[in-house]
Design an enzyme around this catalytic site. Structure first.
Site, mmCIF file in Angstrom:
data_model
loop_
_atom_site.group_PDB
_atom_site.id
_atom_site.type_symbol
_atom_site.label_atom_id
_atom_site.label_comp_id
_atom_site.label_asym_id
_atom_site.label_seq_id
_atom_site.Cartn_x
_atom_site.Cartn_y
_atom_site.Cartn_z
ATOM 1 C CE1 TYR A 1 24.455 88.642 55.611
ATOM 2 C CE2 TYR A 1 25.694 86.587 55.825
ATOM 3 C CZ TYR A 1 25.335 87.834 56.319
ATOM 4 O OH TYR A 1 25.866 88.280 57.508
ATOM 5 C CE LYS B 1 27.707 91.988 56.484
ATOM 6 N NZ LYS B 1 27.142 93.151 57.238
ATOM 7 C CB THR C 1 29.512 87.705 58.134
ATOM 8 O OG1 THR C 1 29.412 86.290 58.256
ATOM 9 C CG2 THR C 1 29.468 88.053 56.649
ATOM 10 C CG ASP C 2 32.208 83.250 59.890
ATOM 11 O OD1 ASP C 2 31.100 83.515 59.376
ATOM 12 O OD2 ASP C 2 32.370 82.305 60.692
ATOM 13 C CD GLU C 3 27.377 83.061 56.253
ATOM 14 O OE1 GLU C 3 26.926 83.131 55.100
ATOM 15 O OE2 GLU C 3 26.698 82.700 57.226
HETATM 16 P P1 NAD Z 1 19.270 91.068 62.037
HETATM 17 O O1 NAD Z 1 18.696 90.621 60.753
HETATM 18 O O2 NAD Z 1 18.787 90.471 63.314
HETATM 19 O O3 NAD Z 1 19.098 92.653 62.183
HETATM 20 C C1 NAD Z 1 19.319 93.539 61.114
HETATM 21 C C2 NAD Z 1 18.737 94.894 61.497
HETATM 22 O O4 NAD Z 1 18.970 95.795 60.403
HETATM 23 C C3 NAD Z 1 17.222 94.867 61.730
HETATM 24 O O5 NAD Z 1 16.891 95.569 62.893
HETATM 25 C C4 NAD Z 1 16.656 95.544 60.501
HETATM 26 O O6 NAD Z 1 15.427 96.220 60.727
HETATM 27 C C5 NAD Z 1 17.779 96.512 60.142
HETATM 28 N N1 NAD Z 1 17.763 96.869 58.718
HETATM 29 C C6 NAD Z 1 17.658 96.023 57.650
HETATM 30 N N2 NAD Z 1 17.642 96.721 56.496
HETATM 31 C C7 NAD Z 1 17.752 98.030 56.842
HETATM 32 C C8 NAD Z 1 17.801 99.237 56.087
HETATM 33 N N3 NAD Z 1 17.715 99.223 54.743
HETATM 34 N N4 NAD Z 1 17.922 100.417 56.743
HETATM 35 C C9 NAD Z 1 18.006 100.430 58.101
HETATM 36 N N5 NAD Z 1 17.936 99.328 58.863
HETATM 37 C C10 NAD Z 1 17.823 98.134 58.242
HETATM 38 O O7 NAD Z 1 20.840 90.878 61.877
HETATM 39 P P2 NAD Z 1 21.938 90.432 62.940
HETATM 40 O O8 NAD Z 1 22.010 88.956 62.959
HETATM 41 O O9 NAD Z 1 21.755 91.199 64.188
HETATM 42 O O10 NAD Z 1 23.252 90.952 62.187
HETATM 43 C C11 NAD Z 1 23.709 92.281 62.359
HETATM 44 C C12 NAD Z 1 24.977 92.485 61.555
HETATM 45 O O11 NAD Z 1 25.974 91.556 61.977
HETATM 46 C C13 NAD Z 1 24.794 92.244 60.055
HETATM 47 O O12 NAD Z 1 25.560 93.199 59.377
HETATM 48 C C14 NAD Z 1 25.336 90.839 59.830
HETATM 49 O O13 NAD Z 1 25.841 90.709 58.525
HETATM 50 C C15 NAD Z 1 26.433 90.783 60.876
HETATM 51 N N6 NAD Z 1 26.754 89.449 61.396
HETATM 52 C C16 NAD Z 1 25.776 88.630 61.894
HETATM 53 C C17 NAD Z 1 26.122 87.394 62.454
HETATM 54 C C18 NAD Z 1 25.086 86.464 63.043
HETATM 55 O O14 NAD Z 1 25.421 85.347 63.417
HETATM 56 N N7 NAD Z 1 23.834 86.866 63.176
HETATM 57 C C19 NAD Z 1 27.473 87.008 62.494
HETATM 58 C C20 NAD Z 1 28.436 87.865 61.960
HETATM 59 C C21 NAD Z 1 28.073 89.087 61.429
HETATM 60 O O1 DAU Z 2 28.779 82.901 60.092
HETATM 61 C C1 DAU Z 2 28.126 84.100 60.371
HETATM 62 C C2 DAU Z 2 26.747 84.080 59.755
HETATM 63 O O2 DAU Z 2 25.972 83.164 60.537
HETATM 64 C C3 DAU Z 2 26.084 85.438 59.712
HETATM 65 O O3 DAU Z 2 26.816 86.284 58.871
HETATM 66 C C4 DAU Z 2 24.650 85.314 59.201
HETATM 67 O O4 DAU Z 2 23.993 86.582 59.266
HETATM 68 C C5 DAU Z 2 23.899 84.335 60.074
HETATM 69 O O5 DAU Z 2 22.593 84.160 59.594
HETATM 70 C C6 DAU Z 2 24.639 82.997 60.149
HETATM 71 O O6 DAU Z 2 24.568 82.307 58.873
HETATM 72 P P1 DAU Z 2 24.300 80.722 58.764
HETATM 73 O O7 DAU Z 2 23.760 80.446 57.434
HETATM 74 O O8 DAU Z 2 25.480 79.960 59.226
HETATM 75 O O9 DAU Z 2 23.162 80.602 59.920
HETATM 76 P P2 DAU Z 2 21.768 79.802 59.985
HETATM 77 O O10 DAU Z 2 21.303 79.915 61.401
HETATM 78 O O11 DAU Z 2 20.849 80.190 58.895
HETATM 79 O O12 DAU Z 2 22.218 78.295 59.719
HETATM 80 C C7 DAU Z 2 23.166 77.642 60.561
HETATM 81 C C8 DAU Z 2 23.391 76.256 59.983
HETATM 82 O O13 DAU Z 2 22.196 75.478 60.151
HETATM 83 C C9 DAU Z 2 23.675 76.249 58.498
HETATM 84 O O14 DAU Z 2 24.621 75.225 58.202
HETATM 85 C C10 DAU Z 2 22.340 75.907 57.848
HETATM 86 C C11 DAU Z 2 21.670 75.019 58.896
HETATM 87 N N1 DAU Z 2 20.203 75.106 58.949
HETATM 88 C C12 DAU Z 2 19.629 76.334 59.076
HETATM 89 C C13 DAU Z 2 18.248 76.471 59.114
HETATM 90 C C14 DAU Z 2 17.621 77.833 59.243
HETATM 91 C C15 DAU Z 2 19.424 73.944 58.899
HETATM 92 O O15 DAU Z 2 19.944 72.830 58.828
HETATM 93 N N2 DAU Z 2 18.066 74.086 58.943
HETATM 94 C C16 DAU Z 2 17.438 75.308 59.037
HETATM 95 O O16 DAU Z 2 16.176 75.335 59.055
#
Ligand code: NAD
Ligand code: DAU
Length: 350
Positions: free
Chosen positions: A156, A160, A131-133
């Site tokens: 988190y 990562k 992730t970019d975080e």
């Molecule tokens: P998600 O939470 O929707 O899905 C995670 C999946 O992993 C789920 O299906 C869950 O059951 C599985 N999982 C969790 N713990 C596990 C374990 N111990 N063993 C096996 N499976 C397990 O997540 P996502 O948003 O699809 O993110 C997927 C990947 O991409 C993550 O590594 C996250 O850090 C990365 N990522 C997410 C975002 C985003 O915006 N969502 C952006 C950049 C990177």
């Molecule tokens: O940048 C990549 C990341 O983006 C991924 O690595 C993470 O898995 C993914 O969850 C996401 O993280 P964020 O924290 O940026 O996403 P989230 O959707 O939780 O929040 C987006 C923005 O909105 C953040 O600034 C917090 C704000 N927010 C979020 C929630 C859930 C609110 O203001 N209210 C809310 O209820």
């Protein structure tokens, strides 16, 4: 015939990656390993579950014995590792779970890959999705590149970052063919409604308050999930081991502008008077350690591998809102059961 392990394939991004790989590469055997936590949902994969080149395995990446046996049995040629605990707010409530899955789970997979690829790494690849975080938080200026120093703030992003360091260490120390990509915020179908966009779509639909953290001034760089999946495909096939690739949409929005845009689209789609949904906006206590701004420079990926985002954000957001409004059963399924309990706990003190 290649056998590819995709971890976390029942989650949001993982399900899009599994679908793309199963449909595009009929000569690959795709094994989807997922623990099916609250975020994992096999309903995300209904359309491909009967394909002959797809198999689901339920299991936990934290269980090292199970992982070792799985690798010995399948002799994977490649790994695309997405399984993770992914929600920042949950990492603030329960950091340890993030260490187990994101750090120990990743190290277990690295050990197993190293073990089966000892004699021959030719054509093998361990691809870690990050992730970019991990780069921390930007001020008003600047952009994350692949050489930006790591500076994670949430449990988190710390977990990562740690897993990324282990992947690089296994590449540098043991010669494991491994690479990493770091992506910005994804949006699209099948995202669990704990994350901003699907949570707010669901709340607007049900006329519930929209809990905006702080003043809504934080900035995120949004990318359509299917464009992330296409980038993962390109990097898996053409990326170089040892390298890092940033993935992002060059699409920065303050939360409040994004939320207002969602409100206006939803008013139109739900045939409500203009301004109705905006009245649901409620400013609440900020997220602890809330990163101000993320922005990703994906020019390396664009120049070296020819990838670029395919969809403009407003079009993607409309499509996403349509998907959540049309897929009522899916949304009902994931918001029943424990979801209400989670919601009440997470938002009770805000
Ligand atoms: P998600 O939470 O929707 O899905 C995670 C999946 O992993 C789920 O299906 C869950 O059951 C599985 N999982 C969790 N713990 C596990 C374990 N111990 N063993 C096996 N499976 C397990 O997540 P996502 O948003 O699809 O993110 C997927 C990947 O991409 C993550 O590594 C996250 O850090 C990365 N990522 C997410 C975002 C985003 O915006 N969502 C952006 C950049 C990177
Ligand atoms: O940048 C990549 C990341 O983006 C991924 O690595 C993470 O898995 C993914 O969850 C996401 O993280 P964020 O924290 O940026 O996403 P989230 O959707 O939780 O929040 C987006 C923005 O909105 C953040 O600034 C917090 C704000 N927010 C979020 C929630 C859930 C609110 O203001 N209210 C809310 O209820």
């Amino acid at each position: 015939m290649k056998t590819i392990l995709i971890t976390g394939g029942a989650g949001f991004i993982g399900s899009h990656v599994v679908r793309l790989m199963v449909n595009k590469y009929p000569d690959y055997q795709i094994i989807n390993l997922d623990k099916l936590t609250y975020a994992g949902n096999l309903a995300n994969l209904k359309d491909i579950e009967d394909k002959p080149n797809y198999q689901f395995v339920k299991g936990d990446i934290v269980d090292s014995n199970f992982i070792t046996k799985l690798f010995e049995e399948y002799q994977f040629d490649g790994v695309i590792h997405l399984a993770a605990e992914s929600h920042v707010d949950r990492s603030i409530s329960n950091p340890t779970e993030f260490v187990f899955t994101n750090v120990i789970g990743t190290v277990n997979l690295l050990n197993a890959a190293r073990h089966i690829w000892t004699d021959n790494t030719e054509g093998k690849l361990f691809y870690h999705i990050s992730t970019d975080e991990v780069y921390g938080s930007l001020g008003k200026e600047g952009i994350f590149t692949e050489t930006t120093a790591y500076d994670p703030h949430s449990p988190y992003s710390a977990s990562k970052a740690s897993s990324d360091h282990f992947v690089r260490a296994y590449h540098d120390t043991f010669g494991l063919p491994a690479l990493i990509s770091n992506c910005s915020n994804n949006y699209g179908a099948f995202q669990f409604p704990e994350k901003l966009i699907p949570l707010f779509i669901n709340n607007i639909k049900h006329n519930k308050p929209l809990p905006v953290y702080g003043k809504g001034e934080n900035i995120r760089d949004w990318l359509w999930v299917e464009d992330h999946a296409r980038a993962i495909d390109a990097i898996f096939h053409e990326g170089k081991a040892g390298e890092t690739y940033n993935i992002g949409g060059h699409n920065e929005w303050t939360n409040i502008d994004l939320i207002k845009l969602m409100c206006s689209i939803m008013d139109r789609k739900l045939k409500r008077e203009t301004g109705t949904s905006e009245k649901l906006i409620t400013f609440v206590k900020d997220r602890a350690g809330h990163d101000l701004r993320y922005a990703i420079d994906s020019s390396k990926l664009q120049h070296e591998l020819g990838w670029k985002p395919s969809l403009q954000f407003k079009e993607g957001l409309e499509k996403t809102i349509d998907w959540y409004l049309e897929n009522k059963e899916w949304l009902k399924g994931v918001t029943s059961g424990d979801y209400q309990k989670y919601y009440n706990e997470m938002y009770k003190d805000r």
